[in-house]
Design a protein around this motif. Structure first.
Motif, PDB file in Angstrom:
ATOM      1  N   GLU A   6      13.576  38.050  11.935  1.00 46.58           N
ATOM      2  CA  GLU A   6      13.867  36.802  12.630  1.00 46.58           C
ATOM      3  C   GLU A   6      15.268  36.316  12.299  1.00 46.58           C
ATOM      4  N   GLY A   8      18.625  34.123  13.626  1.00 42.53           N
ATOM      5  CA  GLY A   8      18.654  32.843  14.323  1.00 42.53           C
ATOM      6  C   GLY A   8      18.292  31.713  13.394  1.00 42.53           C
ATOM      7  N   ARG A  19      17.968  28.910  20.039  1.00 39.65           N
ATOM      8  CA  ARG A  19      17.139  30.025  20.480  1.00 39.65           C
ATOM      9  C   ARG A  19      16.801  30.905  19.290  1.00 39.65           C
ATOM     10  N   SER A  21      14.712  34.356  17.819  1.00 43.44           N
ATOM     11  CA  SER A  21      14.218  35.653  18.240  1.00 43.44           C
ATOM     12  C   SER A  21      13.477  36.310  17.084  1.00 43.44           C
ATOM     13  N   CYS A  22      12.605  37.232  17.434  1.00 45.39           N
ATOM     14  CA  CYS A  22      11.827  37.956  16.437  1.00 45.39           C
ATOM     15  C   CYS A  22      11.590  39.356  16.983  1.00 45.39           C
ATOM     16  N   TRP A  36       4.769  31.816  18.122  1.00 48.17           N
ATOM     17  CA  TRP A  36       5.591  31.102  17.158  1.00 48.17           C
ATOM     18  C   TRP A  36       4.774  29.973  16.537  1.00 48.17           C
ATOM     19  N   ARG A  71       9.363  37.143  26.200  1.00 51.74           N
ATOM     20  CA  ARG A  71       9.359  38.397  25.448  1.00 51.74           C
ATOM     21  C   ARG A  71      10.026  39.495  26.242  1.00 51.74           C
ATOM     22  N   ASP A  72      10.574  40.434  25.513  1.00 53.88           N
ATOM     23  CA  ASP A  72      11.157  41.641  26.097  1.00 53.88           C
ATOM     24  C   ASP A  72      10.361  42.803  25.527  1.00 53.88           C
ATOM     25  N   THR A  77      10.465  42.294  21.330  1.00 53.88           N
ATOM     26  CA  THR A  77      11.072  41.067  20.829  1.00 53.88           C
ATOM     27  C   THR A  77      10.494  39.851  21.549  1.00 53.88           C
ATOM     28  N   TYR A  79      11.093  35.601  22.019  1.00 50.67           N
ATOM     29  CA  TYR A  79      12.115  34.571  21.926  1.00 50.67           C
ATOM     30  C   TYR A  79      11.470  33.189  22.023  1.00 50.67           C
ATOM     31  N   GLN A  81      13.116  29.560  23.147  1.00 54.42           N
ATOM     32  CA  GLN A  81      14.209  28.677  23.524  1.00 54.42           C
ATOM     33  C   GLN A  81      13.754  27.246  23.298  1.00 54.42           C
ATOM     34  N   CYS A  95       7.372  33.790  13.359  1.00 56.54           N
ATOM     35  CA  CYS A  95       6.789  34.515  14.474  1.00 56.54           C
ATOM     36  C   CYS A  95       5.524  35.214  13.988  1.00 56.54           C
TER      37      CYS A  95
END
Length: 121
Positions: A6, A8, A19, A21-22, A36, A71-72, A77, A79, A81, A95
């Motif tokens: 993680e 950020g 923002r 991310s993980c 989260w 998510r991607d 990953t 996210y 925001q 996360c």
């Protein structure tokens, strides 16, 4: 073994945005829910937002309309925001990822190491 990283977090003024991310890495078959949580000083860890593998989301009432989880899947990953942040939202954000290590195996729960978010007034 699965690792969650993680980056950020940081310091932001009230009303500002951040923002998180993980990213999950390691050996596994798939990832189910990604979520989260946060823990403010002296308080219990609380749910913030969740996204399923299919992209369905749900949020804590306190963040609806201000936070967006995404998510991607190609990058494993998730996210978060965060907009219109408030000083009382200063917390460590974690996360949480449900990982399936192999086909037809049980899901295992993993937590990130946490990242500090500080909102100044």
């Amino acid at each position: 073994q699965v690792q969650l990283v993680e980056p950020g977090g940081g310091l932001v003024q009230a009303g500002g945005s951040l923002r998180l991310s993980c990213a999950a890495s390691g050996s596994f078959f798939s990832i189910n829910n990604m979520a989260w949580y946060r823990q403010a000083p002296g308080k219990r860890r609380e749910f913030v937002a969740r996204i399923t593998s299919g992209g369905r989301t749900n949020y804590a009432d306190s963040v609806k309309g201000r936070f967006t989880i995404s998510r991607d899947n190609a990058k494993n990953t998730v996210y978060l925001q965060m907009n219109s942040l408030k000083p009382e939202e200063t917390a460590v954000f974690y996360c949480n990822v449900g990982v399936v290590p192999a086909p037809r195996s049980y899901e295992y729960d993993y937590w990130g190491q946490g990242t500090q978010v500080t909102v100044s007034s």
